[in-house]
Scaffold this active site. Sequence first.
Site, PDB file in Angstrom:
ATOM      1  N   CYS A  77       3.192 -37.717   5.660  1.00 28.47           N
ATOM      2  CA  CYS A  77       3.038 -37.756   7.299  1.00 28.47           C
ATOM      3  C   CYS A  77       1.374 -37.789   7.562  1.00 28.47           C
ATOM      4  CB  CYS A  77       3.630 -36.405   7.776  1.00 28.47           C
ATOM      5  SG  CYS A  77       5.338 -36.512   8.131  1.00 28.47           S
ATOM      6  N   LEU A  78       1.213 -38.848   8.469  1.00 29.48           N
ATOM      7  CA  LEU A  78      -0.296 -39.030   8.710  1.00 29.48           C
ATOM      8  C   LEU A  78      -0.559 -38.133   9.990  1.00 29.48           C
ATOM      9  CD1 LEU A  78      -0.503 -42.742   8.677  1.00 29.48           C
ATOM     10  CD2 LEU A  78      -1.215 -41.222   7.092  1.00 29.48           C
TER      11      LEU A  78
END
Length: 115
Positions: free
Chosen positions: A114-115
Amino acid sequence: MGLNVNKLEYDGRSILLDKEGYLICLSDWDQNIASALALNEGIALTNAHWEIISLLRDFHDKFEHAPAMRILVKAVKKQLGEEKGNSIYLLKLFPDSPAKRAAKIAGLPRPTNCL
């Protein structure tokens, strides 16, 4: 060490958070801490939120990590059905980034990928 540490003050306790607001010590989590973390995120927890939080904590217990969004959607669909197992439903509960926000409130580490 250079860690950027924040604190959540709750009921006479000082809970350490990382720079993104995730618990440093996962054992600090309880439902009251979850509610305080949710308020920091601008979320008032309902039964629907708790359902996802419980699912996330079970997932973490089983797989030892928090799921990224696509895996979260699949897990919710499998356990709670089609109407809840979709990104639109999760976005309504946990706006912007459901996997990250829900994991944070559930007292779990930031999901991988997850950025």
